[in-house]
Design an enzyme around this catalytic site. Sequence first.
Site, PDB file in Angstrom:
ATOM      1  N   LYS A  46       0.815  -1.204   0.000  1.00 23.90           N
ATOM      2  CA  LYS A  46       0.000   0.000   0.000  1.00 23.90           C
ATOM      3  C   LYS A  46       0.854   1.261   0.000  1.00 23.90           C
ATOM      4  CE  LYS A  46      -3.514  -2.083   2.960  1.00 23.90           C
ATOM      5  NZ  LYS A  46      -4.064  -2.049   4.335  1.00 23.90           N
ATOM      6  N   GLY A  47       2.106   1.131   0.441  1.00 21.14           N
ATOM      7  CA  GLY A  47       2.926   2.311   0.709  1.00 21.14           C
ATOM      8  C   GLY A  47       3.031   3.290  -0.450  1.00 21.14           C
ATOM      9  N   GLU A 102       7.919   2.916  -5.886  1.00 24.39           N
ATOM     10  CA  GLU A 102       7.959   2.573  -4.460  1.00 24.39           C
ATOM     11  C   GLU A 102       7.969   3.838  -3.604  1.00 24.39           C
ATOM     12  OE1 GLU A 102       7.504   0.563  -2.263  1.00 24.39           O
ATOM     13  OE2 GLU A 102       8.397  -1.407  -2.525  1.00 24.39           O
ATOM     14  N   ASP A 106      14.355   0.489   2.097  1.00 25.66           N
ATOM     15  CA  ASP A 106      14.955   0.489   3.435  1.00 25.66           C
ATOM     16  C   ASP A 106      16.060  -0.569   3.441  1.00 25.66           C
ATOM     17  OD1 ASP A 106      15.347   0.132   6.268  1.00 25.66           O
ATOM     18  OD2 ASP A 106      13.408   1.029   6.652  1.00 25.66           O
ATOM     19  N   LYS A 134      16.963   4.777   2.368  1.00 23.02           N
ATOM     20  CA  LYS A 134      17.781   4.890   3.591  1.00 23.02           C
ATOM     21  C   LYS A 134      19.136   4.245   3.297  1.00 23.02           C
ATOM     22  CE  LYS A 134      14.005   4.345   6.934  1.00 23.02           C
ATOM     23  NZ  LYS A 134      13.473   3.474   8.001  1.00 23.02           N
ATOM     24  N   PHE A 155      12.686   5.326  11.606  1.00 25.69           N
ATOM     25  CA  PHE A 155      11.409   4.850  11.088  1.00 25.69           C
ATOM     26  C   PHE A 155      10.518   6.056  10.786  1.00 25.69           C
ATOM     27  CE2 PHE A 155       7.391   2.587  10.864  1.00 25.69           C
ATOM     28  CZ  PHE A 155       7.782   1.498  10.094  1.00 25.69           C
ATOM     29  N   VAL A 156      10.105   6.177   9.530  1.00 24.87           N
ATOM     30  CA  VAL A 156       9.325   7.339   9.112  1.00 24.87           C
ATOM     31  C   VAL A 156       7.916   6.916   8.706  1.00 24.87           C
ATOM     32  CG1 VAL A 156      11.330   8.685   8.351  1.00 24.87           C
ATOM     33  CG2 VAL A 156      10.209   7.155   6.731  1.00 24.87           C
ATOM     34  N   ASP A 162       3.335   3.610   6.652  1.00 26.12           N
ATOM     35  CA  ASP A 162       2.586   3.336   7.879  1.00 26.12           C
ATOM     36  C   ASP A 162       3.453   2.776   8.996  1.00 26.12           C
ATOM     37  OD1 ASP A 162       3.051   0.730   6.624  1.00 26.12           O
ATOM     38  OD2 ASP A 162       1.653  -0.051   8.117  1.00 26.12           O
ATOM     39  N   ARG A 168      -0.651   6.609   7.299  1.00 25.23           N
ATOM     40  CA  ARG A 168      -0.492   6.685   5.840  1.00 25.23           C
ATOM     41  C   ARG A 168      -1.103   7.968   5.281  1.00 25.23           C
ATOM     42  NH1 ARG A 168       1.085   1.496   3.994  1.00 25.23           N
ATOM     43  NH2 ARG A 168       0.087  -0.247   5.047  1.00 25.23           N
TER      44      ARG A 168
HETATM   45  O1  LIG Z   1      13.473  -2.132   1.685  1.00 21.76           O
HETATM   46  P1  LIG Z   1      12.577  -2.871   2.648  1.00 21.76           P
HETATM   47  O2  LIG Z   1      13.231  -3.021   4.001  1.00 21.76           O
HETATM   48  O3  LIG Z   1      12.121  -4.171   2.117  1.00 21.76           O
HETATM   49  O4  LIG Z   1      11.294  -1.953   2.930  1.00 21.76           O
HETATM   50  C1  LIG Z   1      10.561  -1.312   1.922  1.00 21.76           C
HETATM   51  C2  LIG Z   1       9.184  -1.870   1.785  1.00 21.76           C
HETATM   52  O5  LIG Z   1       8.509  -1.875   3.052  1.00 21.76           O
HETATM   53  C3  LIG Z   1       7.277  -1.183   2.958  1.00 21.76           C
HETATM   54  O6  LIG Z   1       6.214  -2.054   2.652  1.00 21.76           O
HETATM   55  P2  LIG Z   1       5.421  -2.907   3.766  1.00 21.76           P
HETATM   56  O7  LIG Z   1       5.928  -4.297   3.797  1.00 21.76           O
HETATM   57  O8  LIG Z   1       5.418  -2.151   5.053  1.00 21.76           O
HETATM   58  O9  LIG Z   1       3.945  -2.925   3.165  1.00 21.76           O
HETATM   59  P3  LIG Z   1       2.989  -1.648   2.925  1.00 21.76           P
HETATM   60  O10 LIG Z   1       3.501  -0.942   1.697  1.00 21.76           O
HETATM   61  O11 LIG Z   1       1.626  -2.213   2.725  1.00 21.76           O
HETATM   62  O12 LIG Z   1       3.079  -0.775   4.145  1.00 21.76           O
HETATM   63  C4  LIG Z   1       7.510  -0.203   1.828  1.00 21.76           C
HETATM   64  O13 LIG Z   1       6.299   0.227   1.261  1.00 21.76           O
HETATM   65  C5  LIG Z   1       8.364  -0.977   0.865  1.00 21.76           C
HETATM   66  O14 LIG Z   1       7.599  -1.766  -0.016  1.00 21.76           O
HETATM   67  O1  HPA Z   2      10.728   3.767   7.726  1.00 19.36           O
HETATM   68  C1  HPA Z   2       9.734   3.126   7.318  1.00 19.36           C
HETATM   69  N1  HPA Z   2       8.468   3.536   7.621  1.00 19.36           N
HETATM   70  C2  HPA Z   2       7.353   2.879   7.199  1.00 19.36           C
HETATM   71  N2  HPA Z   2       7.402   1.779   6.468  1.00 19.36           N
HETATM   72  C3  HPA Z   2       8.620   1.315   6.131  1.00 19.36           C
HETATM   73  N3  HPA Z   2       8.954   0.233   5.398  1.00 19.36           N
HETATM   74  C4  HPA Z   2      10.276   0.191   5.323  1.00 19.36           C
HETATM   75  N4  HPA Z   2      10.828   1.221   6.019  1.00 19.36           N
HETATM   76  C5  HPA Z   2       9.800   1.949   6.521  1.00 19.36           C
HETATM   77 MG   LIG Z   3       4.197  -0.859   5.788  1.00 16.95          MG
END
Ligand SMILES: O=P(O)(O)OC[C@H]1O[C@H](OP(=O)(O)OP(=O)(O)O)[C@H](O)[C@@H]1O
Ligand code: HPA
Ligand SMILES: [Mg+2]
Length: 185
Positions: A46-47, A102, A106, A134, A155-156, A162, A168
């Site tokens: 969803k991000g 994206e 992270d 990051k 953590f942002v 989220d 979000r």
């Molecule tokens: O580089 P990484 O450490 O893998 O983190 C990045 C991923 O983490 C979050 O998704 P999340 O799994 O939280 O799902 P969301 O988008 O539904 O919040 C973000 O939206 C990226 O897709």
């Molecule tokens: O810093 C963060 N915040 C929220 N979601 C995330 N997913 C990877 N890193 C982050």
């Molecule tokens: Mg997430």
Amino acid sequence: MYDGDIASVLISEQQINDKITELAKQIDEDYQHLRGGDLVLVGVLKGAVMVMTDLARALPQPAQLEFMAVSSYGSSTSSSGVVRILKDLDRDIAGKHVLIVEDIIDSGLTLSWLLKNLASRDPASLEVCTLLRKPDAVQVEVPLRYVGFDIPNEFVVGYGLDFAERYRDLPYIGSLDPKVYTSGA
Ligand SMILES: O=P(O)(O)OC[C@H]1O[C@H](OP(=O)(O)OP(=O)(O)O)[C@H](O)[C@@H]1O
Ligand code: HPA
Ligand SMILES: [Mg+2]
């Protein structure tokens, strides 16, 4: 909204808007040769929902909008390393120019997995646009064509990002006060 949970505003709404406009201009120049052909934006839900909708509207050339939903964080502040597909693409991307959109890279674990998964579907090209990165958190190096902002290893939340499905809807990106995830609130 979320009074007291945000330690500081890291990137304002205006800064996000300006950056999205800049990224859209770069992308438009790079994909000019397609002349409105086969560009497919793949938003990672969803991000990426906010980046995707703002970027698509700022992009002068036409693009198809596709979405995948994957999750590896759940209600934690660190990646589980296990990426789950919650929703796959509806269409075949073979022969298409695919740009993954994206919100954040992270550890790089999600994207590394996703790149392999999408590459196996034979797109004509496969690139990545992320609003945030990051650099100090990277565990897997992933090729990133378009990066909005490099941010510290905190953590942002906000603008799609989220913690446990909250925040979000904030229009800016802020650092989450650690008390929120250490107290279990
Ligand atoms: O580089 P990484 O450490 O893998 O983190 C990045 C991923 O983490 C979050 O998704 P999340 O799994 O939280 O799902 P969301 O988008 O539904 O919040 C973000 O939206 C990226 O897709
Ligand atoms: O810093 C963060 N915040 C929220 N979601 C995330 N997913 C990877 N890193 C982050
Ligand atoms: Mg997430």
